[in-house]
Design a protein around this motif. Sequence first.
Motif, PDB file in Angstrom:
ATOM      1  N   LYS A 160       0.829  -1.223   0.000  1.00  0.00           N
ATOM      2  CA  LYS A 160       0.000   0.000   0.000  1.00  0.00           C
ATOM      3  C   LYS A 160       0.856   1.262   0.000  1.00  0.00           C
ATOM      4  O   LYS A 160       0.532   2.249  -0.663  1.00  0.00           O
ATOM      5  N   GLU A 161       1.957   1.249   0.733  1.00  0.00           N
ATOM      6  CA  GLU A 161       2.837   2.428   0.763  1.00  0.00           C
ATOM      7  C   GLU A 161       3.511   2.615  -0.600  1.00  0.00           C
ATOM      8  O   GLU A 161       3.684   3.731  -1.075  1.00  0.00           O
ATOM      9  N   ASN A 162       3.872   1.482  -1.200  1.00  0.00           N
ATOM     10  CA  ASN A 162       4.482   1.524  -2.531  1.00  0.00           C
ATOM     11  C   ASN A 162       3.474   2.104  -3.528  1.00  0.00           C
ATOM     12  O   ASN A 162       3.808   2.975  -4.341  1.00  0.00           O
ATOM     13  N   PHE A 163       2.225   1.649  -3.417  1.00  0.00           N
ATOM     14  CA  PHE A 163       1.183   2.172  -4.309  1.00  0.00           C
ATOM     15  C   PHE A 163       0.981   3.674  -4.061  1.00  0.00           C
ATOM     16  O   PHE A 163       0.861   4.453  -5.012  1.00  0.00           O
ATOM     17  N   SER A 164       0.983   4.077  -2.778  1.00  0.00           N
ATOM     18  CA  SER A 164       0.810   5.504  -2.452  1.00  0.00           C
ATOM     19  C   SER A 164       1.885   6.323  -3.156  1.00  0.00           C
ATOM     20  O   SER A 164       1.610   7.378  -3.734  1.00  0.00           O
ATOM     21  N   SER A 165       3.126   5.832  -3.080  1.00  0.00           N
ATOM     22  CA  SER A 165       4.244   6.554  -3.693  1.00  0.00           C
ATOM     23  C   SER A 165       4.023   6.720  -5.198  1.00  0.00           C
ATOM     24  O   SER A 165       4.209   7.804  -5.754  1.00  0.00           O
TER      25      SER A 165
ATOM     26  N   GLY B  27       4.502  -6.569  -7.035  1.00  0.00           N
ATOM     27  CA  GLY B  27       4.146  -5.664  -8.132  1.00  0.00           C
ATOM     28  C   GLY B  27       2.889  -4.892  -7.766  1.00  0.00           C
ATOM     29  O   GLY B  27       2.058  -5.379  -6.998  1.00  0.00           O
ATOM     30  N   ILE B  28       2.766  -3.703  -8.284  1.00  0.00           N
ATOM     31  CA  ILE B  28       1.562  -2.914  -8.013  1.00  0.00           C
ATOM     32  C   ILE B  28       0.846  -2.591  -9.309  1.00  0.00           C
ATOM     33  O   ILE B  28       1.468  -2.575 -10.374  1.00  0.00           O
ATOM     34  N   GLU B  29      -0.462  -2.331  -9.183  1.00  0.00           N
ATOM     35  CA  GLU B  29      -1.222  -1.967 -10.383  1.00  0.00           C
ATOM     36  C   GLU B  29      -0.937  -0.504 -10.739  1.00  0.00           C
ATOM     37  O   GLU B  29      -0.462   0.269  -9.890  1.00  0.00           O
ATOM     38  N   GLN B  30      -1.225  -0.168 -11.978  1.00  0.00           N
ATOM     39  CA  GLN B  30      -0.994   1.220 -12.414  1.00  0.00           C
ATOM     40  C   GLN B  30      -1.923   2.166 -11.647  1.00  0.00           C
ATOM     41  O   GLN B  30      -3.125   1.904 -11.551  1.00  0.00           O
ATOM     42  N   PRO B  31      -1.372   3.230 -11.077  1.00  0.00           N
ATOM     43  CA  PRO B  31      -2.249   4.165 -10.352  1.00  0.00           C
ATOM     44  C   PRO B  31      -3.063   5.009 -11.328  1.00  0.00           C
ATOM     45  O   PRO B  31      -2.691   5.138 -12.500  1.00  0.00           O
ATOM     46  N   PRO B  32      -4.173   5.616 -10.861  1.00  0.00           N
ATOM     47  CA  PRO B  32      -4.928   6.525 -11.740  1.00  0.00           C
ATOM     48  C   PRO B  32      -4.004   7.637 -12.244  1.00  0.00           C
ATOM     49  O   PRO B  32      -3.107   8.074 -11.532  1.00  0.00           O
ATOM     50  N   HIS B  33      -4.227   8.072 -13.487  1.00  0.00           N
ATOM     51  CA  HIS B  33      -3.354   9.125 -14.028  1.00  0.00           C
ATOM     52  C   HIS B  33      -4.138  10.246 -14.689  1.00  0.00           C
ATOM     53  O   HIS B  33      -3.565  11.198 -15.211  1.00  0.00           O
ATOM     54  N   LYS B  34      -5.483  10.114 -14.681  1.00  0.00           N
ATOM     55  CA  LYS B  34      -6.298  11.188 -15.267  1.00  0.00           C
ATOM     56  C   LYS B  34      -7.056  11.867 -14.139  1.00  0.00           C
ATOM     57  O   LYS B  34      -7.740  11.197 -13.357  1.00  0.00           O
ATOM     58  N   PHE B  35      -6.923  13.178 -14.065  1.00  0.00           N
ATOM     59  CA  PHE B  35      -7.609  13.936 -13.015  1.00  0.00           C
ATOM     60  C   PHE B  35      -8.376  15.081 -13.664  1.00  0.00           C
ATOM     61  O   PHE B  35      -7.894  15.687 -14.626  1.00  0.00           O
TER      62      PHE B  35
END
Length: 170
Positions: free
Chosen positions: A15-20, A71-79
């Motif tokens: 979760k911390e990795n995903f946050s980053s 491995g982590i999933e791709q984070p959202p990138h559209k805002f």
Amino acid sequence: MNKKIEKAINEQILKENFSSQFYLSMASWAENQGLSGTAKFLYAHSDEERMHMLKFVKFVNERGGVAQISGIEQPPHKFKSLNHVFESLLEHELMVTQSINEIVDICLKEKDFSTHNFLQWFVNEQLEEEALARNILDKLKLIGEDKSGLYMFDKDIETLISAPKTTENV
Ligand code: FEO
């Protein structure tokens, strides 16, 4: 190391990795919008999350457990807007707080008081991060659609960047 706690912390590492990565994605979005102060703030925030991850990695390994780097999933990138960015950030931090609290609860049930003690730093950090995100959202609400307000916001947000942390003081 207690296996239940090792498993919970390994999930927290993810979760911390995903946050980053999530905040890195927000930073990149802000940079492309010309919001350089906001981008700087979010790049620094992404680094902080990496430090959180490292804190957990080192703790598990030092306690005789095995830290898992998954491995982590791709984070959202559209805002849609800056508001959307910080609403997403606050929502994400609330989820992280809940997750930390759940590990605290497991520690109490398992009577692992030293991990409980270690987690208090994260409990306080979450309070600070939530307060900061709310504070930023309040400012954005005041600014509304005012372009000059947004310009000032983008300059001011740099002052909210906390002192740089390196892996040495993790
Ligand atoms: Fe590592 Fe922002 O929680």
